[in-house]
Design a protein around this motif. Structure first.
Motif, PDB file in Angstrom:
ATOM      1  N   ALA A 131       0.848  -1.193   0.000  1.00  0.00           N
ATOM      2  CA  ALA A 131       0.000   0.000   0.000  1.00  0.00           C
ATOM      3  C   ALA A 131       0.880   1.238   0.000  1.00  0.00           C
ATOM      4  CB  ALA A 131      -0.909   0.008   1.229  1.00  0.00           C
ATOM      5  N   ASP A 132       0.267   2.388  -0.223  1.00  0.00           N
ATOM      6  CA  ASP A 132       0.946   3.673  -0.149  1.00  0.00           C
ATOM      7  C   ASP A 132       1.079   4.049   1.324  1.00  0.00           C
ATOM      8  OD1 ASP A 132       1.539   6.462  -0.089  1.00  0.00           O
ATOM      9  OD2 ASP A 132       0.678   6.688  -2.093  1.00  0.00           O
ATOM     10  N   ALA A 133       2.305   4.089   1.832  1.00  0.00           N
ATOM     11  CA  ALA A 133       2.534   4.350   3.260  1.00  0.00           C
ATOM     12  C   ALA A 133       2.045   5.729   3.683  1.00  0.00           C
ATOM     13  CB  ALA A 133       4.016   4.196   3.587  1.00  0.00           C
ATOM     14  N   ILE A 155       4.507  -2.448   3.340  1.00  0.00           N
ATOM     15  CA  ILE A 155       4.522  -3.830   2.867  1.00  0.00           C
ATOM     16  C   ILE A 155       4.163  -4.767   4.013  1.00  0.00           C
ATOM     17  CG2 ILE A 155       5.958  -5.629   1.831  1.00  0.00           C
ATOM     18  CD1 ILE A 155       7.741  -3.158   0.867  1.00  0.00           C
ATOM     19  N   ILE A 156       3.255  -5.673   3.746  1.00  0.00           N
ATOM     20  CA  ILE A 156       2.859  -6.671   4.733  1.00  0.00           C
ATOM     21  C   ILE A 156       3.120  -8.047   4.151  1.00  0.00           C
ATOM     22  CG2 ILE A 156       0.937  -7.701   6.003  1.00  0.00           C
ATOM     23  CD1 ILE A 156      -0.269  -4.971   6.254  1.00  0.00           C
ATOM     24  N   LYS A 157       3.786  -8.856   4.955  1.00  0.00           N
ATOM     25  CA  LYS A 157       4.050 -10.237   4.570  1.00  0.00           C
ATOM     26  C   LYS A 157       3.527 -11.130   5.682  1.00  0.00           C
ATOM     27  CE  LYS A 157       7.585 -13.517   3.277  1.00  0.00           C
ATOM     28  NZ  LYS A 157       8.991 -13.742   3.012  1.00  0.00           N
ATOM     29  N   THR A 158       2.630 -12.028   5.348  1.00  0.00           N
ATOM     30  CA  THR A 158       2.151 -12.988   6.325  1.00  0.00           C
ATOM     31  C   THR A 158       2.986 -14.246   6.195  1.00  0.00           C
ATOM     32  OG1 THR A 158       0.460 -13.761   4.802  1.00  0.00           O
ATOM     33  CG2 THR A 158      -0.202 -12.096   6.374  1.00  0.00           C
ATOM     34  N   GLU A 159       3.358 -14.804   7.325  1.00  0.00           N
ATOM     35  CA  GLU A 159       4.205 -15.986   7.338  1.00  0.00           C
ATOM     36  C   GLU A 159       3.529 -17.065   8.162  1.00  0.00           C
ATOM     37  OE1 GLU A 159       7.695 -14.297   9.056  1.00  0.00           O
ATOM     38  OE2 GLU A 159       8.439 -13.586   7.125  1.00  0.00           O
ATOM     39  N   ALA A 160       3.660 -18.283   7.733  1.00  0.00           N
ATOM     40  CA  ALA A 160       3.103 -19.407   8.490  1.00  0.00           C
ATOM     41  C   ALA A 160       3.869 -19.565   9.789  1.00  0.00           C
ATOM     42  CB  ALA A 160       3.210 -20.689   7.663  1.00  0.00           C
ATOM     43  N   ALA A 161       3.148 -19.908  10.841  1.00  0.00           N
ATOM     44  CA  ALA A 161       3.772 -20.131  12.146  1.00  0.00           C
ATOM     45  C   ALA A 161       4.658 -21.370  12.069  1.00  0.00           C
ATOM     46  CB  ALA A 161       2.720 -20.279  13.225  1.00  0.00           C
ATOM     47  N   GLU A 162       5.794 -21.297  12.738  1.00  0.00           N
ATOM     48  CA  GLU A 162       6.682 -22.456  12.776  1.00  0.00           C
ATOM     49  C   GLU A 162       6.205 -23.436  13.836  1.00  0.00           C
ATOM     50  OE1 GLU A 162      10.803 -21.513  13.073  1.00  0.00           O
ATOM     51  OE2 GLU A 162      10.598 -19.797  11.741  1.00  0.00           O
ATOM     52  N   ASN A 163       6.212 -24.702  13.501  1.00  0.00           N
ATOM     53  CA  ASN A 163       5.829 -25.740  14.467  1.00  0.00           C
ATOM     54  C   ASN A 163       7.047 -26.175  15.247  1.00  0.00           C
ATOM     55  OD1 ASN A 163       3.203 -25.725  13.542  1.00  0.00           O
ATOM     56  ND2 ASN A 163       3.604 -27.279  11.980  1.00  0.00           N
TER      57      ASN A 163
END
Length: 105
Positions: A18-20, A96-104
């Motif tokens: 997005a535009d910050a 910038i948004i980055k979604t990351e999977a949770a580590e098991n």
């Protein structure tokens, strides 16, 4: 979940950008609240999150687990940024948004 600002637009299609300068400096990361709504794109109408989650067939059990980056509901995980925050030809700083999977463990 990572959030950062850059002066270079990323090429990675897996990121939400997005535009910050169109987003408040005072953002709150929270879960959804009654009456939340977002305009999910230019030319689209504003819709309640309840209606959007229904349309996207997101199970009710998962809806309260979705992140909302809120000033006026700037970003909803699984939906994206509100239209008012989208980049245009005048954008100089990118949120910038980055979604990351949770580590098991």
């Amino acid at each position: 979940f990572r959030i950062f600002v850059s002066e270079c637009k990323p090429d990675n299609g897996d990121l939400c950008v997005a535009d910050a300068d169109k987003v408040s400096e005072h953002l709150i990361l929270r879960s959804r609240a009654s009456g939340d709504s977002i305009k999910p794109g230019i030319g689209r109408c504003t819709k309640s999150l309840r209606k959007l989650f229904n349309e996207l067939k997101i199970p009710e059990a998962e809806r309260d687990l979705r992140y909302i980056l809120a000033d006026e509901n700037a970003f909803v995980e699984g939906i994206g940024f509100d239209a008012r925050c989208l980049c245009d030809k005048n954008t100089k700083k990118f949120l910038i948004i980055k979604t990351e999977a949770a580590e098991n463990d």
